[in-house]
Design a protein around this motif. Structure first.
Motif, PDB file in Angstrom:
ATOM      1  N   ASN A  71       5.942 -29.327  -5.675  1.00 19.21           N
ATOM      2  CA  ASN A  71       6.646 -29.694  -4.441  1.00 19.21           C
ATOM      3  C   ASN A  71       8.020 -30.274  -4.736  1.00 19.21           C
ATOM      4  OD1 ASN A  71       4.631 -28.873  -2.687  1.00 19.21           O
ATOM      5  ND2 ASN A  71       3.577 -30.845  -2.737  1.00 19.21           N
ATOM      6  N   LEU A  72       8.148 -31.003  -5.856  1.00 16.20           N
ATOM      7  CA  LEU A  72       9.437 -31.581  -6.214  1.00 16.20           C
ATOM      8  C   LEU A  72      10.468 -30.505  -6.530  1.00 16.20           C
ATOM      9  CD1 LEU A  72       8.473 -34.600  -8.517  1.00 16.20           C
ATOM     10  CD2 LEU A  72       9.371 -34.700  -6.195  1.00 16.20           C
ATOM     11  N   GLN A  73      10.004 -29.364  -7.026  1.00 16.79           N
ATOM     12  CA  GLN A  73      10.925 -28.307  -7.443  1.00 16.79           C
ATOM     13  C   GLN A  73      11.398 -27.439  -6.289  1.00 16.79           C
ATOM     14  OE1 GLN A  73       9.868 -26.457 -11.452  1.00 16.79           O
ATOM     15  NE2 GLN A  73       7.942 -27.327 -10.777  1.00 16.79           N
ATOM     16  N   LYS A  74      10.730 -27.567  -5.128  1.00 19.46           N
ATOM     17  CA  LYS A  74      11.115 -26.747  -3.991  1.00 19.46           C
ATOM     18  C   LYS A  74      12.308 -27.374  -3.291  1.00 19.46           C
ATOM     19  CE  LYS A  74       6.422 -25.075  -3.235  1.00 19.46           C
ATOM     20  NZ  LYS A  74       5.269 -25.064  -2.337  1.00 19.46           N
ATOM     21  N   SER A  75      13.274 -26.583  -2.994  1.00 21.83           N
ATOM     22  CA  SER A  75      14.493 -27.092  -2.358  1.00 21.83           C
ATOM     23  C   SER A  75      14.215 -27.728  -1.013  1.00 21.83           C
ATOM     24  CB  SER A  75      15.499 -25.945  -2.181  1.00 21.83           C
ATOM     25  OG  SER A  75      14.923 -24.901  -1.409  1.00 21.83           O
ATOM     26  N   SER A  76      13.128 -27.269  -0.344  1.00 21.94           N
ATOM     27  CA  SER A  76      12.820 -27.804   0.982  1.00 21.94           C
ATOM     28  C   SER A  76      12.115 -29.151   0.921  1.00 21.94           C
ATOM     29  CB  SER A  76      11.934 -26.822   1.751  1.00 21.94           C
ATOM     30  OG  SER A  76      10.729 -26.583   1.041  1.00 21.94           O
ATOM     31  N   SER A  77      11.669 -29.557  -0.282  1.00 16.80           N
ATOM     32  CA  SER A  77      10.919 -30.808  -0.417  1.00 16.80           C
ATOM     33  C   SER A  77      11.848 -31.923  -0.846  1.00 16.80           C
ATOM     34  CB  SER A  77       9.776 -30.638  -1.431  1.00 16.80           C
ATOM     35  OG  SER A  77       8.893 -29.653  -1.007  1.00 16.80           O
ATOM     36  N   ARG A  78      12.431 -32.587   0.116  1.00 22.70           N
ATOM     37  CA  ARG A  78      13.351 -33.667  -0.212  1.00 22.70           C
ATOM     38  C   ARG A  78      12.607 -34.918  -0.671  1.00 22.70           C
ATOM     39  NH1 ARG A  78      17.850 -33.246   4.662  1.00 22.70           N
ATOM     40  NH2 ARG A  78      18.466 -31.080   4.242  1.00 22.70           N
ATOM     41  N   MET A 369      -9.357 -16.411   5.488  1.00 23.27           N
ATOM     42  CA  MET A 369      -8.163 -16.533   4.660  1.00 23.27           C
ATOM     43  C   MET A 369      -7.889 -18.000   4.325  1.00 23.27           C
ATOM     44  SD  MET A 369      -5.257 -15.782   7.582  1.00 23.27           S
ATOM     45  CE  MET A 369      -3.901 -16.291   6.572  1.00 23.27           C
ATOM     46  N   LEU A 370      -7.314 -18.222   3.149  1.00 23.99           N
ATOM     47  CA  LEU A 370      -6.860 -19.537   2.718  1.00 23.99           C
ATOM     48  C   LEU A 370      -5.343 -19.517   2.687  1.00 23.99           C
ATOM     49  CD1 LEU A 370      -9.198 -20.027  -0.397  1.00 23.99           C
ATOM     50  CD2 LEU A 370      -9.588 -20.883   1.906  1.00 23.99           C
ATOM     51  N   LEU A 371      -4.716 -20.585   3.169  1.00 27.31           N
ATOM     52  CA  LEU A 371      -3.261 -20.700   3.132  1.00 27.31           C
ATOM     53  C   LEU A 371      -2.850 -21.577   1.955  1.00 27.31           C
ATOM     54  CD1 LEU A 371      -2.323 -21.219   6.895  1.00 27.31           C
ATOM     55  CD2 LEU A 371      -2.051 -19.157   5.521  1.00 27.31           C
ATOM     56  N   GLU A 372      -1.853 -21.132   1.207  1.00 21.09           N
ATOM     57  CA  GLU A 372      -1.372 -21.901   0.062  1.00 21.09           C
ATOM     58  C   GLU A 372       0.149 -21.948   0.075  1.00 21.09           C
ATOM     59  OE1 GLU A 372      -2.967 -20.897  -3.704  1.00 21.09           O
ATOM     60  OE2 GLU A 372      -5.041 -21.344  -3.115  1.00 21.09           O
ATOM     61  N   ASN A 373       0.671 -23.155  -0.193  1.00 23.21           N
ATOM     62  CA  ASN A 373       2.126 -23.352  -0.182  1.00 23.21           C
ATOM     63  C   ASN A 373       2.801 -22.863  -1.460  1.00 23.21           C
ATOM     64  OD1 ASN A 373       2.269 -24.650   2.382  1.00 23.21           O
ATOM     65  ND2 ASN A 373       1.452 -26.504   1.444  1.00 23.21           N
ATOM     66  N   ASP A 374       2.042 -22.811  -2.558  1.00 18.35           N
ATOM     67  CA  ASP A 374       2.664 -22.547  -3.856  1.00 18.35           C
ATOM     68  C   ASP A 374       2.466 -21.112  -4.331  1.00 18.35           C
ATOM     69  OD1 ASP A 374      -0.022 -22.770  -4.176  1.00 18.35           O
ATOM     70  OD2 ASP A 374       0.042 -24.140  -5.879  1.00 18.35           O
ATOM     71  N   ARG A 375       2.293 -20.182  -3.412  1.00 21.47           N
ATOM     72  CA  ARG A 375       2.147 -18.769  -3.779  1.00 21.47           C
ATOM     73  C   ARG A 375       3.311 -17.959  -3.220  1.00 21.47           C
ATOM     74  NH1 ARG A 375      -2.455 -16.264  -5.700  1.00 21.47           N
ATOM     75  NH2 ARG A 375      -4.123 -17.713  -6.264  1.00 21.47           N
ATOM     76  N   SER A 376       3.615 -16.867  -3.899  1.00 25.91           N
ATOM     77  CA  SER A 376       4.693 -16.000  -3.433  1.00 25.91           C
ATOM     78  C   SER A 376       4.169 -14.668  -2.910  1.00 25.91           C
ATOM     79  CB  SER A 376       5.691 -15.743  -4.569  1.00 25.91           C
ATOM     80  OG  SER A 376       5.025 -15.188  -5.704  1.00 25.91           O
ATOM     81  N   ASN A 377       2.968 -14.269  -3.345  1.00 29.59           N
ATOM     82  CA  ASN A 377       2.399 -12.984  -2.926  1.00 29.59           C
ATOM     83  C   ASN A 377       0.963 -13.173  -2.455  1.00 29.59           C
ATOM     84  OD1 ASN A 377       4.658 -11.227  -3.700  1.00 29.59           O
ATOM     85  ND2 ASN A 377       4.119 -11.798  -5.790  1.00 29.59           N
ATOM     86  N   PRO A 378       0.541 -12.434  -1.423  1.00 25.94           N
ATOM     87  CA  PRO A 378      -0.859 -12.516  -0.981  1.00 25.94           C
ATOM     88  C   PRO A 378      -1.788 -11.869  -1.996  1.00 25.94           C
ATOM     89  CG  PRO A 378       0.300 -10.792   0.222  1.00 25.94           C
ATOM     90  CD  PRO A 378       1.338 -11.505  -0.604  1.00 25.94           C
ATOM     91  N   SER A 379      -3.040 -12.301  -1.985  1.00 29.10           N
ATOM     92  CA  SER A 379      -4.031 -11.728  -2.897  1.00 29.10           C
ATOM     93  C   SER A 379      -5.403 -11.794  -2.240  1.00 29.10           C
ATOM     94  CB  SER A 379      -4.036 -12.477  -4.236  1.00 29.10           C
ATOM     95  OG  SER A 379      -4.422 -13.832  -4.048  1.00 29.10           O
ATOM     96  N   LEU A 380      -6.369 -11.162  -2.872  1.00 27.92           N
ATOM     97  CA  LEU A 380      -7.742 -11.145  -2.370  1.00 27.92           C
ATOM     98  C   LEU A 380      -8.645 -11.813  -3.395  1.00 27.92           C
ATOM     99  CD1 LEU A 380      -9.813 -10.248  -0.249  1.00 27.92           C
ATOM    100  CD2 LEU A 380      -9.971  -8.044  -1.436  1.00 27.92           C
TER     101      LEU A 380
END
Length: 491
Positions: A71-78, A369-380
């Motif tokens: 979360n610290l590395q994400k630009s949106s996480s001030r 479905m599970l939602l995850e903030n730290d993923r870039s692509n959907p998976s099964l």
């Protein structure tokens, strides 16, 4: 130049390189992993095979730390919410340099709070808190103007940790691969291990009977008095620990019975921190005092309102995605608060509303479905869940869901079959072996549990009669007489 000189030179270069990365610019995910290598080596769950509870604590804390750094590395996480973590830290030095605060088991418990707003400070805090080497972190202090890591840069958690063999030879640190291989080589056969440890387990179990009876009495009393759905524990704490937690809640109920009225209908979970989790359960932090618990109980009406809004968002998302249900599987991810869960759902819902999808209202009915903030692509997931990033592009998400729906249904059906088969074979095991209880750790899959139970029934060892068995990955005798056996035990 001699071999030793070359080794020294190589290690000096590596340390200079890491120091340069750390202090000349903000840490990226890979840099943070390099800087935290001593920490990962000291707390890695694979080295706590004989201590299942401590391994579970480290596993969960590592997931939470990983999420904090990400979360610290994400630009949106001030800014990020402060986080309290507990780790069991191994001694990784030679025996001549054993630290005085080590427990008899060879590791020490360390608790600390994270309230830093950049990766460098967090890494430094972690190493200092655990009293781990920081030579590779020396150098000029990074300035506030150093460039940040690229937006969305993830922080992978590498396991196992692999360094060149020369590093362990030169530094004296233990080689994790050799330790694990040695542990596998000396692992005994099940019958021999039971013969050697059954007397100790029986003795410990007999000594724990009064505490077990008190635990059951307190649980039934509190559930009945305050109309609780259930009382659970986040960790595999011992009976004495659980009793003390229930006694503490019971004392509060006697001193201030009005405070617990808001608990009616809820499930109470004794956990690392207080609040309401994503499943709507009330978490009571085991390190918190009565005043903090009372304050939480007073805030429950607000939490329930947030839970209602969360349920509404799930319904709206399901309507937009053809009936797919958003679920939160606790054993598949770190503990998440209701506020964090609501934020994730809100972000995802806004993304879906920005570009309407064309899905039949019931075309994906029965899927999850599970939602995850730290993923870039959907998976099964292998168990049939869709794992979807909150920032997924709606049109691409629609294509993914529709194309993978048949496979998701097959995996979900297979999961349900395995769960039914697991329940049946566990029941058979309990009856045929006359066990007091049979459980498993969350990391043991249904397929592994089924295989283990079938082999136990075939073995039919009389040494198992009257025992509490937990299927795990390692052998261990717990403090209350429960026995942990690996699911792939040797004949």
């Amino acid at each position: 130049m001699s071999v030793n000189s070359l080794l020294r030179y190589s290690i000096r270069l590596k340390r200079k390189h890491v120091s340069h990365l750390v202090h000349q610019r903000a840490l990226s995910g890979a840099d943070a992993v390099n800087a935290l290598r001593p920490f990962y080596f000291a707390v890695h769950p694979d080295f706590f095979g004989q201590y299942p509870r401590e391994r579970e604590v480290n596993e969960n804390s590592l997931k939470r730390l990983n999420g904090y750094l990400d979360n610290l590395q994400k630009s949106s996480s001030r800014s990020v919410q402060p986080m309290k973590l507990t780790f069991y830290v191994r001694d990784t030095k030679d025996s001549s340099d054993v630290q005085p605060d080590l427990l008899a088991s060879g590791f020490r418990s360390v608790s600390f709070s994270l309230h830093t707003n950049d990766v460098l400070s967090t890494v430094t805090n972690v190493l200092k808190s655990c009293s781990l080497p920081m030579e590779h972190m020396k150098g000029p202090k990074a300035s506030a103007e150093t460039s940040k890591s690229p937006p969305g840069a993830g922080l992978p958690f590498y396991r196992p940790i692999k360094w060149d063999k020369s590093y362990y030879t030169f530094t004296g640190f233990r080689d994790p691969e050799e330790e694990l291989q040695q542990a596998k080589r000396v692992e005994p056969a099940l019958i021999l291990w039971l013969r050697n440890n059954e007397p100790e387990a029986t003795k410990k179990h007999s000594a724990s009977l009064p505490r077990r009876a008190e635990l059951n009495r307190l649980k039934e009393e509190l559930c009945h008095k305050f109309d609780l759905s259930d009382i659970r524990w986040q960790r595999s704490w011992g009976v004495s620990h659980r009793c003390s937690q229930l006694q503490s809640l019971s004392r509060l109920s006697q001193q201030n019975p009005e405070a617990l009225i808001n608990l009616q209908g809820h499930t109470v979970v004794f956990a690392d921190q207080s609040g309401m989790n994503a499943s709507g359960h009330i978490m009571l932090g085991t390190m918190d005092v009565h005043h903090q618990w009372t304050k939480l109980f007073e805030q429950l009406p607000g939490y329930r309102s947030l839970q209602q809004q969360t349920d509404w968002l799930k319904e709206r998302i399901s309507l937009l995605l053809g009936g797919t249900q958003v679920v939160h599987v606790e054993r598949l991810r770190p503990v998440q608060s209701i506020a964090e869960h609501y934020g994730t759902l809100s972000t995802f819902h806004k993304s879906l509303m920005s570009r309407r999808l064309r899905l039949h209202p019931r075309s994906l009915q029965g899927l999850t479905m599970l939602l995850e903030n730290d993923r870039s692509n959907p998976s099964l997931h292998e168990m049939g869940h869709f794992i979807i990033p909150t920032n997924a592009d709606p049109p691409k998400l629609q294509v993914f869901l529709q194309s993978h729906a048949p496979e998701a249904r097959q995996r979900t059906q297979r999961k349900n079959q395995l769960q039914a088969e697991e329940e049946a074979v566990v029941k058979l095991c309990l009856q045929n072996l006359s066990l007091r209880s049979l459980s498993k750790e969350p990391s043991v899959s249904s397929s592994q549990m089924i295989l283990c139970c079938r082999r136990l029934v075939e073995q039919r060892s009389p040494l198992m009669q009257g025992l509490h068995i937990c299927v795990s990955h390692f052998y261990s005798v717990m403090q209350d007489g429960d026995l942990c056996v690996p699911w792939d035990w040797k004949s």
